[in-house]
Design a protein around this motif. Structure first.
Motif, mmCIF file in Angstrom:
data_model
loop_
_atom_site.group_PDB
_atom_site.id
_atom_site.type_symbol
_atom_site.label_atom_id
_atom_site.label_comp_id
_atom_site.label_asym_id
_atom_site.label_seq_id
_atom_site.Cartn_x
_atom_site.Cartn_y
_atom_site.Cartn_z
ATOM 1 N N GLY A 99 -71.799 8.796 43.583
ATOM 2 C CA GLY A 99 -72.017 7.543 44.305
ATOM 3 C C GLY A 99 -71.188 6.443 43.691
ATOM 4 N N ASN A 100 -71.433 5.208 44.122
ATOM 5 C CA ASN A 100 -70.673 4.066 43.608
ATOM 6 C C ASN A 100 -70.896 3.854 42.118
ATOM 7 O OD1 ASN A 100 -69.586 3.461 46.124
ATOM 8 N ND2 ASN A 100 -71.301 2.134 46.683
ATOM 9 N N ASP A 101 -72.071 4.240 41.623
ATOM 10 C CA ASP A 101 -72.387 4.035 40.215
ATOM 11 C C ASP A 101 -71.891 5.173 39.326
ATOM 12 O OD1 ASP A 101 -73.617 1.703 40.892
ATOM 13 O OD2 ASP A 101 -75.651 2.516 40.848
ATOM 14 N N LEU A 102 -71.601 6.311 39.934
ATOM 15 C CA LEU A 102 -71.213 7.484 39.161
ATOM 16 C C LEU A 102 -70.235 8.302 40.001
ATOM 17 C CD1 LEU A 102 -71.628 9.091 36.581
ATOM 18 C CD2 LEU A 102 -73.625 10.184 37.628
ATOM 19 N N LEU A 103 -68.963 8.221 39.658
ATOM 20 C CA LEU A 103 -67.926 8.892 40.437
ATOM 21 C C LEU A 103 -67.617 10.243 39.812
ATOM 22 C CD1 LEU A 103 -65.551 5.827 40.959
ATOM 23 C CD2 LEU A 103 -67.504 6.555 42.349
ATOM 24 N N LEU A 104 -67.805 11.306 40.589
ATOM 25 C CA LEU A 104 -67.664 12.673 40.076
ATOM 26 C C LEU A 104 -66.415 13.348 40.622
ATOM 27 C CD1 LEU A 104 -71.375 13.862 40.482
ATOM 28 C CD2 LEU A 104 -70.301 12.797 38.497
ATOM 29 N N PRO A 105 -65.792 14.223 39.844
ATOM 30 C CA PRO A 105 -64.572 14.917 40.279
ATOM 31 C C PRO A 105 -64.893 16.165 41.089
ATOM 32 C CG PRO A 105 -65.056 15.541 38.026
ATOM 33 C CD PRO A 105 -66.127 14.556 38.443
ATOM 34 N N ASN A 106 -65.615 15.968 42.190
ATOM 35 C CA ASN A 106 -66.088 17.129 42.937
ATOM 36 C C ASN A 106 -65.959 16.912 44.437
ATOM 37 O OD1 ASN A 106 -67.158 19.733 43.105
ATOM 38 N ND2 ASN A 106 -69.255 18.999 43.245
ATOM 39 N N GLY A 107 -64.924 16.193 44.862
ATOM 40 C CA GLY A 107 -64.724 16.005 46.292
ATOM 41 C C GLY A 107 -65.821 15.219 46.974
ATOM 42 N N GLY A 108 -66.452 14.314 46.245
ATOM 43 C CA GLY A 108 -67.520 13.514 46.839
ATOM 44 C C GLY A 108 -68.875 14.188 46.831
#
Length: 390
Positions: free
Chosen positions: A124-133
């Motif tokens: 989300g906006n608070d936690l950006l993950l390297p998994n295509g969203g």
């Protein structure tokens, strides 16, 4: 550098201030033991050209080594895990509670994180993950690097590494399941991603009544339509323990006597109890009676697929090709509606049914004077195909 043992970066004591570390150096042709501060001081007044950059690099390496070798601090998982409040750069997150944020932080903080158990990191906006969203479901001893960026509560997770060595998103094909009868489907415990396709049952073709004494009258029944279909992916964080799968039956062919209409195909569906995907069966083709003249029966209407909760493609059914009137006579065959995954059968044979291949069958009279009753071809049953990735 005689008399001074070589000192490696990984031998330096991280408990001491970095600028107090003693390093061997050459000064005026003689060996000397100088602190990092002393060496940088020399470089500042220009006595030793180039030392500023060289020992700046050494200092950065020492400080990085200090970060990595800091004692690992354990913190319990929660909706918000406040990384900035933890002095150590090395953190072990315990427990299984879902994490939505790593808390507020100034820009540029770096944390090395290891997970003790399986939990969900929420993208989300608070936690950006390297998994295509998509979210990430951790496994014991997975590790990652988290960096604070501009914006309140904003962290970027990079270099996520599975302890198993597998990719973050399921990439290894584990199993292909083709389901042709209603059942409960349970994914493999090692599955991290599913790809699902469902197709509704094909509609049956209409029948033709040859009508003894019909003379030159000729008629062509309509073929059945193919079933609607859907495609979607299920990511690991959304995987359910089981899925209820219902397979749509094939539409029956229309009877020859009286020119019966073909039956509609049955609905195919899959649900986890909360989210549902459905694919309606194809419409059956209309039947014809030879005394109705030189005509082709009307095609059935399109039917649709729907996705509720799942995200993917929902496509309407594919329609049969309308029979053409050539030179005042109907074409001798009726082409069933296909789908992207198969084509339908052609017209029926005298006294028999011609099955389609993923769609409905059609039927027609074979010649102007033919008085045989033709049975419409049956549609093909629906199916669900599930690919599991680990």
């Amino acid at each position: 550098m005689s008399g001074y043992p070589l000192i490696r970066i990984d031998e330096l004591n991280p408990a001491a201030p970095s600028r107090s570390h003693v390093l061997p150096a050459m000064l005026g042709g003689a060996a000397a033991a100088l602190t990092v501060d002393q060496i940088l001081g020399l470089a500042t007044v220009g006595d030793v050209q180039g030392l500023d950059d060289a020992f700046g690099d050494i200092l950065a390496a020492i400080e990085l080594k200090d970060d990595i070798l800091q004692p690992q601090t354990a913190v319990a998982s929660a909706a918000t895990v406040d990384l900035a409040a933890i002095p150590s750069k090395s953190i072990r997150i315990t427990g299984t509670n879902q994490i939505l944020s790593f808390g507020a932080a100034s820009q540029g903080l770096v944390k090395f994180i290891r997970f003790a158990a399986s939990l969900t990191l929420t993208h989300g906006n608070d936690l950006l993950l390297p998994n295509g969203g998509a979210n990430i479901v951790t496994e014991a001893n997975d590790a990652c690097l988290a960096i604070s960026v501009v914006g309140t509560n904003s962290w970027v997770v990079t270099h996520y590494m599975r302890a198993s060595g597998n990719p973050v998103r399921g990439g290894n094909l584990l199993r292909i399941n083709r389901i042709t009868s209603s059942t409960t489907f349970t994914p493999l415990a090692s599955a991290k991603r599913l790809w699902v396709r469902g197709v509704g049952g094909g509609g049956g073709g209409g029948g033709v009544d040859g009508q003894t004494g019909a003379g030159t009258m000729r008629a062509v029944s309509a073929a059945g339509n193919g079933g609607a279909w859907f495609d979607f992916f299920v990511e690991q964080a959304e995987l359910a323990g089981s899925y209820t799968v219902t397979i749509g039956a094939a539409g029956t062919g229309g009877v020859g006597g009286g020119g019966g209409n073909g039956g509609a195909g049955g609905q195919t569906s899959i649900t986890d109890g909360t989210r549902t995907a459905t694919a309606a069966g194809g419409s059956g083709g209309a039947g014809m009676v030879a005394t109705e003249g030189n005509a082709a029966a009307t095609q059935g209407a399109r039917t649709n697929a729907t996705l509720t909760g799942f995200v993917g493609i929902a496509s309407s059914s594919d329609m049969a090709t309308q029979c053409a009137i050539v030179g005042g006579w109907p074409a001798s065959t009726s082409k069933p509606g296909g789908s992207p995954f198969g084509s339908g059968g052609s017209h029926g044979q005298p006294g028999t049914a011609a099955s389609g291949y993923g769609a409905g069958g059609g039927s027609s009279t074979a010649s102007a004077s033919d008085t045989t009753n033709y049975v419409g071809g049956a549609g093909s049953p629906g199916y669900v195909e599930i690919w599991e990735f680990g």
